[in-house]
Design an enzyme around this catalytic site. Sequence first.
Site, short mmCIF file in Angstrom:
data_model
loop_
_atom_site.label_atom_id
_atom_site.label_comp_id
_atom_site.label_asym_id
_atom_site.label_seq_id
_atom_site.Cartn_x
_atom_site.Cartn_y
_atom_site.Cartn_z
N HIS A 93 18.46 -0.49 -12.43
CA HIS A 93 19.48 0.30 -11.76
C HIS A 93 19.01 0.70 -10.36
O HIS A 93 17.91 1.19 -10.19
CB HIS A 93 19.79 1.54 -12.60
CG HIS A 93 20.92 2.34 -12.07
ND1 HIS A 93 20.91 3.71 -12.10
CD2 HIS A 93 22.10 1.99 -11.50
CE1 HIS A 93 22.03 4.17 -11.59
NE2 HIS A 93 22.77 3.13 -11.20
N ASP A 96 22.92 -14.73 5.86
CA ASP A 96 23.19 -15.93 6.64
C ASP A 96 21.86 -16.58 7.01
O ASP A 96 20.80 -16.05 6.69
CB ASP A 96 24.06 -15.61 7.86
CG ASP A 96 23.42 -14.63 8.83
OD1 ASP A 96 22.18 -14.59 8.97
OD2 ASP A 96 24.18 -13.89 9.49
N TYR A 99 26.71 -11.69 11.30
CA TYR A 99 26.63 -10.55 10.37
C TYR A 99 27.12 -10.87 8.96
O TYR A 99 27.60 -9.97 8.25
CB TYR A 99 27.36 -9.33 10.94
CG TYR A 99 26.87 -8.96 12.31
CD1 TYR A 99 25.64 -8.33 12.48
CD2 TYR A 99 27.61 -9.28 13.45
CE1 TYR A 99 25.17 -8.01 13.75
CE2 TYR A 99 27.16 -8.97 14.72
CZ TYR A 99 25.93 -8.34 14.87
OH TYR A 99 25.47 -8.02 16.12
#
Length: 131
Positions: A20, A28, A120
């Site tokens: 968790h 990219d 991005y």
Amino acid sequence: MKKHGVLNSEIAAVLASLGHTDTIVIADCGLPIPDGVKRIDLAVEIGKPSFLDVLQVVADDMAIEKVTLAEEVINNNAEVNKEIELKLIEPAFEYVSHEQFKEHTKKAKAIIRTGEATPYANVILHAGVIF
């Protein structure tokens, strides 16, 4: 042989080991990968595999509590941002500067490098729980 889910053994192992709030990054081909962070390099050529294809497969096999993106994606790659929001409906979204995003990647359990070559197209996935 596995019949469904992530077939890549490195990605499958990382997903199975997440606890968790642990994080993984789907990136990219241009995102710098910090020293000491596991690199899973899937890039075979520009655009292959795509960021969105890899995100979909990983998201289908992972409990995701939160998603972190660079705020620059909103204005510089709105199409990818929209697709991420459509694919990941349940988790909370957090936007930080690209510099902060790169700092956060230093704590990731792994960075999965795709062939994506758009600005991005990177996401930090924070592991949730299945109960």
